[in-house]
Scaffold this motif. Structure first.
Motif, PDB file in Angstrom:
ATOM      1  N   UNK A   5      89.811  52.647 132.735  1.00 52.03           N
ATOM      2  CA  UNK A   5      88.506  52.866 133.348  1.00 52.03           C
ATOM      3  C   UNK A   5      87.712  53.873 132.537  1.00 52.03           C
ATOM      4  N   UNK A   6      86.407  53.657 132.463  1.00 50.43           N
ATOM      5  CA  UNK A   6      85.536  54.573 131.730  1.00 50.43           C
ATOM      6  C   UNK A   6      84.132  54.497 132.303  1.00 50.43           C
ATOM      7  N   UNK A   7      83.279  55.425 131.864  1.00 42.29           N
ATOM      8  CA  UNK A   7      81.873  55.384 132.252  1.00 42.29           C
ATOM      9  C   UNK A   7      81.464  56.421 133.276  1.00 42.29           C
ATOM     10  N   UNK A   8      82.404  57.194 133.773  1.00 43.89           N
ATOM     11  CA  UNK A   8      82.055  58.218 134.735  1.00 43.89           C
ATOM     12  C   UNK A   8      81.265  59.349 134.102  1.00 43.89           C
ATOM     13  N   UNK A   9      80.752  60.227 134.955  1.00 43.68           N
ATOM     14  CA  UNK A   9      79.997  61.353 134.445  1.00 43.68           C
ATOM     15  C   UNK A   9      79.270  62.073 135.550  1.00 43.68           C
ATOM     16  N   UNK A  10      78.352  62.928 135.141  1.00 36.81           N
ATOM     17  CA  UNK A  10      77.545  63.722 136.064  1.00 36.81           C
ATOM     18  C   UNK A  10      76.151  63.117 136.127  1.00 36.81           C
ATOM     19  N   UNK A  11      75.672  62.880 137.340  1.00 40.55           N
ATOM     20  CA  UNK A  11      74.359  62.268 137.519  1.00 40.55           C
ATOM     21  C   UNK A  11      73.695  62.872 138.746  1.00 40.55           C
ATOM     22  N   UNK A  12      72.379  62.903 138.760  1.00 43.99           N
ATOM     23  CA  UNK A  12      71.660  63.416 139.913  1.00 43.99           C
ATOM     24  C   UNK A  12      71.532  62.346 140.982  1.00 43.99           C
ATOM     25  N   UNK A  13      71.275  62.778 142.184  1.00 46.00           N
ATOM     26  CA  UNK A  13      71.081  61.831 143.271  1.00 46.00           C
ATOM     27  C   UNK A  13      69.941  60.872 142.920  1.00 46.00           C
ATOM     28  N   UNK A  14      70.173  59.607 143.260  1.00 45.03           N
ATOM     29  CA  UNK A  14      69.206  58.574 142.926  1.00 45.03           C
ATOM     30  C   UNK A  14      69.411  57.951 141.563  1.00 45.03           C
ATOM     31  N   UNK A  15      70.289  58.530 140.781  1.00 43.47           N
ATOM     32  CA  UNK A  15      70.552  58.017 139.440  1.00 43.47           C
ATOM     33  C   UNK A  15      71.521  56.853 139.433  1.00 43.47           C
ATOM     34  N   UNK A  16      71.851  56.410 138.232  1.00 43.74           N
ATOM     35  CA  UNK A  16      72.718  55.240 138.065  1.00 43.74           C
ATOM     36  C   UNK A  16      73.820  55.526 137.046  1.00 43.74           C
ATOM     37  N   UNK A  17      74.925  54.856 137.223  1.00 39.88           N
ATOM     38  CA  UNK A  17      76.024  54.851 136.261  1.00 39.88           C
ATOM     39  C   UNK A  17      76.630  53.463 136.245  1.00 39.88           C
ATOM     40  N   UNK A  18      77.238  53.123 135.120  1.00 41.08           N
ATOM     41  CA  UNK A  18      77.959  51.854 135.018  1.00 41.08           C
ATOM     42  C   UNK A  18      79.383  52.140 134.589  1.00 41.08           C
ATOM     43  N   UNK A  19      80.321  51.807 135.456  1.00 42.32           N
ATOM     44  CA  UNK A  19      81.734  51.969 135.134  1.00 42.32           C
ATOM     45  C   UNK A  19      82.272  50.676 134.522  1.00 42.32           C
ATOM     46  N   UNK A  36      88.279  51.260 143.610  1.00 41.78           N
ATOM     47  CA  UNK A  36      88.557  52.173 144.706  1.00 41.78           C
ATOM     48  C   UNK A  36      88.133  53.563 144.268  1.00 41.78           C
ATOM     49  N   UNK A  37      87.974  54.462 145.230  1.00 40.24           N
ATOM     50  CA  UNK A  37      87.606  55.834 144.869  1.00 40.24           C
ATOM     51  C   UNK A  37      88.307  56.825 145.790  1.00 40.24           C
ATOM     52  N   UNK A  38      88.464  58.035 145.281  1.00 37.33           N
ATOM     53  CA  UNK A  38      89.067  59.099 146.068  1.00 37.33           C
ATOM     54  C   UNK A  38      88.154  60.315 146.020  1.00 37.33           C
ATOM     55  N   UNK A  39      87.400  60.541 147.103  1.00 41.43           N
ATOM     56  CA  UNK A  39      86.544  61.724 147.157  1.00 41.43           C
ATOM     57  C   UNK A  39      87.381  62.995 147.235  1.00 41.43           C
ATOM     58  N   UNK A  40      86.829  64.133 146.910  1.00 41.44           N
ATOM     59  CA  UNK A  40      87.576  65.392 146.956  1.00 41.44           C
ATOM     60  C   UNK A  40      88.140  65.654 148.352  1.00 41.44           C
ATOM     61  N   UNK A  88      77.596  61.686 148.446  1.00 41.35           N
ATOM     62  CA  UNK A  88      78.874  61.223 149.000  1.00 41.35           C
ATOM     63  C   UNK A  88      79.570  60.198 148.113  1.00 41.35           C
ATOM     64  N   UNK A  89      78.931  59.792 147.025  1.00 44.26           N
ATOM     65  CA  UNK A  89      79.591  58.904 146.066  1.00 44.26           C
ATOM     66  C   UNK A  89      80.461  59.683 145.080  1.00 44.26           C
ATOM     67  N   UNK A  90      80.398  61.000 145.125  1.00 36.37           N
ATOM     68  CA  UNK A  90      81.230  61.821 144.246  1.00 36.37           C
ATOM     69  C   UNK A  90      82.701  61.557 144.531  1.00 36.37           C
ATOM     70  N   UNK A  91      83.436  61.174 143.491  1.00 34.39           N
ATOM     71  CA  UNK A  91      84.842  60.820 143.657  1.00 34.39           C
ATOM     72  C   UNK A  91      85.436  60.484 142.292  1.00 34.39           C
ATOM     73  N   UNK A  92      86.748  60.364 142.280  1.00 28.84           N
ATOM     74  CA  UNK A  92      87.417  59.746 141.141  1.00 28.84           C
ATOM     75  C   UNK A  92      87.481  58.255 141.434  1.00 28.84           C
ATOM     76  N   UNK A 121      83.279  60.599 138.819  1.00 26.64           N
ATOM     77  CA  UNK A 121      81.838  60.461 139.037  1.00 26.64           C
ATOM     78  C   UNK A 121      81.400  61.629 139.912  1.00 26.64           C
ATOM     79  N   UNK A 122      80.465  62.408 139.420  1.00 27.81           N
ATOM     80  CA  UNK A 122      79.950  63.543 140.163  1.00 27.81           C
ATOM     81  C   UNK A 122      78.450  63.385 140.323  1.00 27.81           C
ATOM     82  N   UNK A 123      78.004  63.388 141.578  1.00 24.87           N
ATOM     83  CA  UNK A 123      76.582  63.264 141.877  1.00 24.87           C
ATOM     84  C   UNK A 123      76.099  64.620 142.380  1.00 24.87           C
TER      85      UNK A 123
END
Length: 125
Positions: A5-19, A36-40, A88-92, A121-123
Motif C-alpha cells: 500500500x502507498x499514497x498516504x500522507x498529510x492533507x487538510x480537510x476537504x482535500x484529496x488523496x489517492x491510495x 480497511x482502516x484503523x483510526x487512532x 475522522x478519516x485519519x487512520x492507517x 492518512x492524516x487529515x
C-alpha cells in the motif's frame, strides 16, 4: 503473496488523496480486494471493497459519495480515491485480498487473509 500500500500522507480537510495497493505477485486477479482502516485508538474497520472483476464496489456508509475504489485493467493494482477528506478519516489504511476464487467483495476483515503493511492518512484542520 505480497500487497504493497502507498499514497498516504498529510492533507487538510476537504482535500484529496489517492491510495494504491500493488499486487506484486499477480495473486489477486481472481479474488476480491478491500480497503480497511484503523483510526487512532480504535479497531480496524471496513472502508471499501471491490470484486475480482472490478465491478460491484461496496462502501462503508461513512465514505459513500466521497471515496471510490477501483482496479486497473490488469488487476495488478487497486486504488482508493479519497475526496472531501474529513478529520475522522485519519487512520492507517490497509489493503487486503481474499483467497483466489473468492470473487465477491465483502466487508468482513476475517474473510481477507492477505494484508498489506498499511499507509498513514492524516487529515488536519
Amino acid at each position: 503473496v505480497q500487497l504493497q500500500a502507498s499514497g498516504g500522507g498529510l492533507v487538510q480537510t476537504g482535500g484529496s488523496l489517492r491510495l494504491s495497493c500493488a499486487d506484486s505477485g499477480r495473486a489477486f486477479s481472481g479474488a476480491a480486494m478491500g480497503w480497511f482502516r484503523q483510526p487512532p485508538g480504535k479497531e480496524r474497520e471496513f472502508v471499501a471493497s471491490i470484486s475480482a472483476s472490478g465491478s460491484r464496489p461496496t462502501y462503508a456508509d461513512s465514505v459513500k459519495g466521497r471515496f471510490t475504489v477501483s482496479r486497473n485493467s490488469g488487476k495488478t493494482t487497486m486504488y482508493l480515491q479519497m475526496n472531501d477528506l474529513k478529520l475522522e478519516d485519519t487512520a492507517v489504511y490497509f489493503c487486503a485480498g481474499r483467497r483466489h476464487g473468492r470473487t465477491v467483495a465483502t466487508t468482513n476483515p476475517d474473510e481477507y487473509p492477505y494484508w498489506g503493511q498499511g499507509t498513514q492518512v492524516t487529515v488536519s484542520s
